[in-house]
Every structure is written in C-alpha cells, then in structure tokens.
Design a protein around this motif. Structure first.
Motif, PDB file in Angstrom:
ATOM      1  N   ASP A 135       0.808  -1.215   0.000  1.00  0.00           N
ATOM      2  CA  ASP A 135       0.000   0.000   0.000  1.00  0.00           C
ATOM      3  C   ASP A 135       0.843   1.267   0.000  1.00  0.00           C
ATOM      4  OD1 ASP A 135      -2.304  -1.614   0.125  1.00  0.00           O
ATOM      5  OD2 ASP A 135      -2.162  -1.687   2.319  1.00  0.00           O
ATOM      6  N   GLY A 136       1.978   1.234  -0.670  1.00  0.00           N
ATOM      7  CA  GLY A 136       2.807   2.426  -0.789  1.00  0.00           C
ATOM      8  C   GLY A 136       3.548   2.827   0.463  1.00  0.00           C
ATOM      9  N   LEU A 137       3.592   1.952   1.469  1.00  0.00           N
ATOM     10  CA  LEU A 137       4.352   2.277   2.680  1.00  0.00           C
ATOM     11  C   LEU A 137       5.837   2.358   2.361  1.00  0.00           C
ATOM     12  CD1 LEU A 137       2.965  -0.017   5.540  1.00  0.00           C
ATOM     13  CD2 LEU A 137       2.602   2.426   5.229  1.00  0.00           C
ATOM     14  N   PRO A 138       6.534   3.349   2.912  1.00  0.00           N
ATOM     15  CA  PRO A 138       7.991   3.340   2.766  1.00  0.00           C
ATOM     16  C   PRO A 138       8.572   2.255   3.666  1.00  0.00           C
ATOM     17  CG  PRO A 138       7.330   5.089   4.247  1.00  0.00           C
ATOM     18  CD  PRO A 138       6.058   4.473   3.702  1.00  0.00           C
ATOM     19  N   THR A 139       9.796   1.899   3.425  1.00  0.00           N
ATOM     20  CA  THR A 139      10.497   1.004   4.352  1.00  0.00           C
ATOM     21  C   THR A 139      11.298   1.869   5.316  1.00  0.00           C
ATOM     22  OG1 THR A 139      12.365   0.816   2.836  1.00  0.00           O
ATOM     23  CG2 THR A 139      10.659  -0.882   2.681  1.00  0.00           C
ATOM     24  N   VAL A 140      11.557   1.346   6.503  1.00  0.00           N
ATOM     25  CA  VAL A 140      12.274   2.142   7.502  1.00  0.00           C
ATOM     26  C   VAL A 140      13.658   2.555   7.007  1.00  0.00           C
ATOM     27  CG1 VAL A 140      11.020   1.298   9.515  1.00  0.00           C
ATOM     28  CG2 VAL A 140      13.066   0.102   8.774  1.00  0.00           C
ATOM     29  N   ASP A 141      14.292   1.698   6.216  1.00  0.00           N
ATOM     30  CA  ASP A 141      15.644   2.036   5.753  1.00  0.00           C
ATOM     31  C   ASP A 141      15.649   3.115   4.670  1.00  0.00           C
ATOM     32  OD1 ASP A 141      14.555   0.272   3.894  1.00  0.00           O
ATOM     33  OD2 ASP A 141      16.457  -0.703   3.465  1.00  0.00           O
ATOM     34  N   ALA A 142      14.487   3.423   4.111  1.00  0.00           N
ATOM     35  CA  ALA A 142      14.414   4.468   3.085  1.00  0.00           C
ATOM     36  C   ALA A 142      14.211   5.866   3.681  1.00  0.00           C
ATOM     37  CB  ALA A 142      13.272   4.163   2.120  1.00  0.00           C
ATOM     38  N   LEU A 143      13.937   5.947   4.975  1.00  0.00           N
ATOM     39  CA  LEU A 143      13.678   7.238   5.610  1.00  0.00           C
ATOM     40  C   LEU A 143      14.982   7.888   6.082  1.00  0.00           C
ATOM     41  CD1 LEU A 143      10.565   6.295   7.776  1.00  0.00           C
ATOM     42  CD2 LEU A 143      10.608   7.471   5.565  1.00  0.00           C
ATOM     43  N   PRO A 144      15.035   9.218   6.088  1.00  0.00           N
ATOM     44  CA  PRO A 144      16.226   9.916   6.582  1.00  0.00           C
ATOM     45  C   PRO A 144      16.212   9.999   8.112  1.00  0.00           C
ATOM     46  CG  PRO A 144      14.623  11.523   5.786  1.00  0.00           C
ATOM     47  CD  PRO A 144      14.050  10.150   5.512  1.00  0.00           C
ATOM     48  N   TRP A 145      16.901   9.075   8.765  1.00  0.00           N
ATOM     49  CA  TRP A 145      16.923   8.979  10.224  1.00  0.00           C
ATOM     50  C   TRP A 145      17.971   9.911  10.829  1.00  0.00           C
ATOM     51  CZ3 TRP A 145      13.481   6.471  13.177  1.00  0.00           C
ATOM     52  CH2 TRP A 145      12.644   5.553  12.532  1.00  0.00           C
ATOM     53  N   ILE A 146      17.677  10.409  12.017  1.00  0.00           N
ATOM     54  CA  ILE A 146      18.707  11.074  12.820  1.00  0.00           C
ATOM     55  C   ILE A 146      19.801  10.032  13.026  1.00  0.00           C
ATOM     56  CG2 ILE A 146      19.222  12.007  15.108  1.00  0.00           C
ATOM     57  CD1 ILE A 146      16.348  13.105  15.141  1.00  0.00           C
ATOM     58  N   VAL A 147      21.032  10.434  12.897  1.00  0.00           N
ATOM     59  CA  VAL A 147      22.166   9.501  12.886  1.00  0.00           C
ATOM     60  C   VAL A 147      22.153   8.534  14.070  1.00  0.00           C
ATOM     61  CG1 VAL A 147      24.686   9.363  13.019  1.00  0.00           C
ATOM     62  CG2 VAL A 147      23.619  11.036  11.531  1.00  0.00           C
ATOM     63  N   HIS A 148      21.912   9.019  15.270  1.00  0.00           N
ATOM     64  CA  HIS A 148      21.995   8.130  16.433  1.00  0.00           C
ATOM     65  C   HIS A 148      20.825   7.150  16.528  1.00  0.00           C
ATOM     66  CE1 HIS A 148      19.836  11.676  18.206  1.00  0.00           C
ATOM     67  NE2 HIS A 148      19.084  10.716  18.672  1.00  0.00           N
ATOM     68  N   ASP A 149      19.732   7.382  15.814  1.00  0.00           N
ATOM     69  CA  ASP A 149      18.602   6.443  15.838  1.00  0.00           C
ATOM     70  C   ASP A 149      18.765   5.293  14.842  1.00  0.00           C
ATOM     71  OD1 ASP A 149      17.447   8.091  17.748  1.00  0.00           O
ATOM     72  OD2 ASP A 149      15.492   8.137  16.780  1.00  0.00           O
ATOM     73  N   ARG A 150      19.578   5.486  13.815  1.00  0.00           N
ATOM     74  CA  ARG A 150      19.699   4.457  12.774  1.00  0.00           C
ATOM     75  C   ARG A 150      20.147   3.092  13.316  1.00  0.00           C
ATOM     76  NH1 ARG A 150      18.777   3.729   7.772  1.00  0.00           N
ATOM     77  NH2 ARG A 150      18.453   5.888   7.233  1.00  0.00           N
ATOM     78  N   PRO A 151      21.198   2.992  14.158  1.00  0.00           N
ATOM     79  CA  PRO A 151      21.567   1.652  14.648  1.00  0.00           C
ATOM     80  C   PRO A 151      20.478   1.018  15.519  1.00  0.00           C
ATOM     81  CG  PRO A 151      23.044   3.337  15.552  1.00  0.00           C
ATOM     82  CD  PRO A 151      22.143   4.011  14.579  1.00  0.00           C
ATOM     83  N   ILE A 152      19.704   1.834  16.199  1.00  0.00           N
ATOM     84  CA  ILE A 152      18.597   1.310  17.007  1.00  0.00           C
ATOM     85  C   ILE A 152      17.548   0.714  16.080  1.00  0.00           C
ATOM     86  CG2 ILE A 152      16.830   1.871  18.712  1.00  0.00           C
ATOM     87  CD1 ILE A 152      18.647   4.349  19.436  1.00  0.00           C
ATOM     88  N   VAL A 153      17.223   1.431  15.020  1.00  0.00           N
ATOM     89  CA  VAL A 153      16.234   0.948  14.055  1.00  0.00           C
ATOM     90  C   VAL A 153      16.737  -0.332  13.384  1.00  0.00           C
ATOM     91  CG1 VAL A 153      15.049   1.492  11.888  1.00  0.00           C
ATOM     92  CG2 VAL A 153      15.182   3.208  13.709  1.00  0.00           C
ATOM     93  N   GLU A 154      18.013  -0.398  13.072  1.00  0.00           N
ATOM     94  CA  GLU A 154      18.575  -1.619  12.470  1.00  0.00           C
ATOM     95  C   GLU A 154      18.415  -2.807  13.421  1.00  0.00           C
ATOM     96  OE1 GLU A 154      22.559  -0.382  11.497  1.00  0.00           O
ATOM     97  OE2 GLU A 154      21.878   0.737   9.723  1.00  0.00           O
ATOM     98  N   ARG A 155      18.606  -2.576  14.700  1.00  0.00           N
ATOM     99  CA  ARG A 155      18.432  -3.654  15.698  1.00  0.00           C
ATOM    100  C   ARG A 155      16.963  -4.069  15.775  1.00  0.00           C
ATOM    101  NH1 ARG A 155      20.841  -7.043  19.074  1.00  0.00           N
ATOM    102  NH2 ARG A 155      20.429  -6.938  21.302  1.00  0.00           N
ATOM    103  N   ILE A 156      16.061  -3.109  15.720  1.00  0.00           N
ATOM    104  CA  ILE A 156      14.623  -3.405  15.755  1.00  0.00           C
ATOM    105  C   ILE A 156      14.223  -4.212  14.520  1.00  0.00           C
ATOM    106  CG2 ILE A 156      12.321  -2.351  15.622  1.00  0.00           C
ATOM    107  CD1 ILE A 156      13.629   0.009  17.289  1.00  0.00           C
ATOM    108  N   VAL A 157      14.721  -3.818  13.356  1.00  0.00           N
ATOM    109  CA  VAL A 157      14.429  -4.540  12.111  1.00  0.00           C
ATOM    110  C   VAL A 157      14.884  -5.996  12.228  1.00  0.00           C
ATOM    111  CG1 VAL A 157      15.079  -4.745   9.667  1.00  0.00           C
ATOM    112  CG2 VAL A 157      14.408  -2.520  10.608  1.00  0.00           C
TER     113      VAL A 157
END
Length: 169
Positions: A135-157
């Motif tokens: 349904d046109g949802l972006p993926t989390v890795d396609a969003l521009p994350w604040i630098v310090h949140d990216r490794p947290i999001v990678e762990r969540i994924v």
C-alpha cells in the motif's frame, strides 16, 4: 538474537539527563510496521526521523518518563514490550553525551491513534521488511533517520525479522 539483557539504568546517575523512546510497532507479537516521527526542530534535525520520546526528569523512573512523553507527544497509550539495548545490554549512546533507553511498544486497544503535536512534522508508518511493504508504505531504511537512531532501528528490524520467522515456523 536476544533483544536485551538487564541494562544499567542511567536515569539516576547520568548527566546530562537521559532520553527514553518508544519503538512503536503494529504488533508486539508479529511486528511488520514501525511508527516513525519526523522532527520539527531544531533546524539541523528538521525533517529527519526519530523514535518518539523525550527526557527523563530528575527522580522519574524511565518507563514513567516514557509513558508521560508519549502521552504528551502523541496523545496515546501504549503497551510496552522488550527493552531494545546495544549488544552489550546498555542504553544507546546518542548526541551530547546522552544515553537513550528504548522499548518496543504497541498502541493499546482502547487508545486513540497516535496524533501529531508541535514536536513532529509528520508521523509515518514504515515497513520493517521490504518484502512486507504494501500500500505504498515506505520502508524504515528508506527514511532519513537522525544519525543516532539508525543503529537502534537496524536492531529493531533484525529483531522483528527473527520474531516473525519464529512465529511462522
């Protein structure tokens, strides 16, 4: 992969004050989407995505601070799951010497949907796995994350993928 081990709580010993955040997923049992919040300020972070949350007040328990921050920022009530820590079981190092505690969460059944406040420009549900994006949802890795949140999001994924795979088998 274990998501967390008991972590040391820096909320009573750290300076500057620690931060708490919620990784809000569509389901704690079978997470496929993550709620991502685009910062409204400061100017250098405007438009970048983060996990919603905020500062722990002196003498406040971290989870109490998170409940308060989510109610203030998003106007909703959450059920909390696993704490998301570094591989060493610690809170995440972020900007200016702060540490951030993160918990998986989902909206409680009787809570209103998360709503926008002055803290964020937009709230976006994003797919945790490109294969489940619909349904046109972006993926989390396609969003521009604040630098310090990216490794947290990678762990969540990674954790969400492990959990989904275990539920399928």
């Amino acid at each position: 992969m274990p998501l967390s081990t008991p972590s040391s709580d820096p909320s009573q010993t750290s300076t500057p004050r620690p931060i708490v955040a919620a990784a809000i997923v569509d389901s704690l049992d079978f997470p496929t989407r993550l709620l991502c919040a685009s910062r409204a300020y400061p100017a250098e972070l405007r438009g970048q995505f983060e996990l919603p949350g905020g500062k722990v007040e002196l003498g406040e328990a971290p989870r109490d601070a998170l409940v308060r921050e989510i109610r203030e920022e998003l106007g909703c009530v959450l059920t909390y799951g696993h704490e998301v820590t570094t591989q060493d079981g610690l809170w995440w190092p972020i900007h200016a010497g702060r540490r951030m505690g993160v918990w998986l969460a989902e909206r409680t059944q009787d809570s209103p949907e998360p709503s926008l406040s002055e803290n964020h420009l937009e709230l976006v549900w994003a797919a945790l796995d490109p294969a489940t994006a619909a349904d046109g949802l972006p993926t989390v890795d396609a969003l521009p994350w604040i630098v310090h949140d990216r490794p947290i999001v990678e762990r969540i994924v990674a954790f969400a993928a492990d959990l989904r795979n275990k539920r399928k088998s």
